[in-house]
Design an enzyme around this catalytic site. Structure first.
Site, PDB file in Angstrom:
ATOM      1  N   ASN A  48       0.837  -1.196   0.000  1.00  0.00           N
ATOM      2  CA  ASN A  48       0.000   0.000   0.000  1.00  0.00           C
ATOM      3  C   ASN A  48       0.879   1.256   0.000  1.00  0.00           C
ATOM      4  OD1 ASN A  48       0.637  -0.831   2.665  1.00  0.00           O
ATOM      5  ND2 ASN A  48      -1.111   0.244   3.540  1.00  0.00           N
ATOM      6  N   GLU A  50       0.215   5.154   0.817  1.00  0.00           N
ATOM      7  CA  GLU A  50      -0.704   6.196   1.271  1.00  0.00           C
ATOM      8  C   GLU A  50      -0.210   7.572   0.811  1.00  0.00           C
ATOM      9  OE1 GLU A  50      -1.188   5.462   5.473  1.00  0.00           O
ATOM     10  OE2 GLU A  50      -2.338   3.635   5.069  1.00  0.00           O
ATOM     11  N   CYS A  59      -4.149   0.787  -2.541  1.00  0.00           N
ATOM     12  CA  CYS A  59      -4.049  -0.495  -1.846  1.00  0.00           C
ATOM     13  C   CYS A  59      -2.954  -1.362  -2.461  1.00  0.00           C
ATOM     14  CB  CYS A  59      -5.372  -1.248  -1.926  1.00  0.00           C
ATOM     15  SG  CYS A  59      -6.669  -0.597  -0.847  1.00  0.00           S
ATOM     16  N   GLU A  61      -3.097  -4.456  -3.300  1.00  0.00           N
ATOM     17  CA  GLU A  61      -3.577  -5.301  -4.401  1.00  0.00           C
ATOM     18  C   GLU A  61      -3.522  -4.546  -5.721  1.00  0.00           C
ATOM     19  OE1 GLU A  61      -4.969  -4.754  -1.461  1.00  0.00           O
ATOM     20  OE2 GLU A  61      -6.317  -6.364  -0.847  1.00  0.00           O
ATOM     21  N   CYS A  91     -10.382  -5.144   0.428  1.00  0.00           N
ATOM     22  CA  CYS A  91     -11.476  -4.172   0.505  1.00  0.00           C
ATOM     23  C   CYS A  91     -12.390  -4.334  -0.719  1.00  0.00           C
ATOM     24  CB  CYS A  91     -10.925  -2.756   0.599  1.00  0.00           C
ATOM     25  SG  CYS A  91     -10.287  -2.096  -0.945  1.00  0.00           S
TER      26      CYS A  91
HETATM   27  N1  THU Z   1      -5.403  -1.617   2.391  1.00  0.00           N
HETATM   28  C1  THU Z   1      -4.864  -2.390   1.396  1.00  0.00           C
HETATM   29  O1  THU Z   1      -3.734  -2.164   0.955  1.00  0.00           O
HETATM   30  N2  THU Z   1      -5.597  -3.424   0.917  1.00  0.00           N
HETATM   31  C2  THU Z   1      -6.855  -3.759   1.367  1.00  0.00           C
HETATM   32  O2  THU Z   1      -7.479  -4.652   0.809  1.00  0.00           O
HETATM   33  C3  THU Z   1      -7.415  -3.080   2.532  1.00  0.00           C
HETATM   34  C4  THU Z   1      -6.731  -1.827   2.929  1.00  0.00           C
HETATM   35  C5  THU Z   1      -4.620  -0.484   2.911  1.00  0.00           C
HETATM   36  C6  THU Z   1      -5.167   0.864   2.536  1.00  0.00           C
HETATM   37  C7  THU Z   1      -4.599   1.732   3.625  1.00  0.00           C
HETATM   38  O3  THU Z   1      -3.297   2.159   3.216  1.00  0.00           O
HETATM   39  C8  THU Z   1      -4.469   0.818   4.809  1.00  0.00           C
HETATM   40  O4  THU Z   1      -4.607  -0.515   4.307  1.00  0.00           O
HETATM   41  C9  THU Z   1      -5.520   1.053   5.874  1.00  0.00           C
HETATM   42  O5  THU Z   1      -6.781   1.035   5.345  1.00  0.00           O
END
Ligand code: THU
Length: 135
Positions: A48, A50, A59, A61, A91
């Site tokens: 991920n 941010e 994300c 994925e 998610c």
């Molecule tokens: N996140 C992912 O990378 N994949 C998911 O399927 C769920 C959430 C990340 C997004 C964000 O950077 C952190 O997890 C918290 O939500």
């Protein structure tokens, strides 16, 4: 493919774990790694990323799938995600992203950060009635 050898999960795990180590998650502090295997057996990983402008965060994925597509991979057969201490399920948005690019029998695995708590789903279980563009 419903019963892959342990070595397949091990390989996906290692790729996802290594990517997770590089996660850019200064806001949530929730690091995620993902690995996808394409139809040729190639593995691509992502973490991920941010952003200070929160909605721009990406994300793990999405990053892994982007690496697959950029390398010429068209579909994935397996996805593994690795998160924190509890169970991580992709998610909703990432379910749709995976559905766009996965084979019909694609399996999604999830592990806790320490490699415990293996879960497994089919994409049909995670996203029944996925949206597809009709004609
Ligand atoms: N996140 C992912 O990378 N994949 C998911 O399927 C769920 C959430 C990340 C997004 C964000 O950077 C952190 O997890 C918290 O939500």
């Amino acid at each position: 493919m419903t019963d892959p050898s342990p070595s397949l999960i091990d390989r996906l795990h290692e790729a996802a774990r290594a990517a997770r180590d590089h996660a850019h998650a200064p806001y949530s502090r929730y690091k995620v790694g993902a690995a996808v295997m394409d139809g040729d057996g190639r593995i691509f990983a992502g973490c991920n990323m941010e952003n200070a402008s929160f909605p721009l965060g990406t994300c793990a994925e999405a990053v892994a799938l982007g690496a697959m597509v950029a390398a010429g991979g068209r579909t994935c057969t397996h996805v593994l995600v690795i998160g924190g201490t509890g169970e991580l399920t992709p998610c909703g948005g990432c379910r749709q992203r995976i559905a766009e690019l996965c084979e019909a029998d694609c399996i999604v695995y999830s592990l806790a950060a320490d490699g415990s708590a293996l879960s497994e789903w089919t994409m049909g279980e995670l996203l029944p009635h996925a949206f597809k563009l009709g004609t």
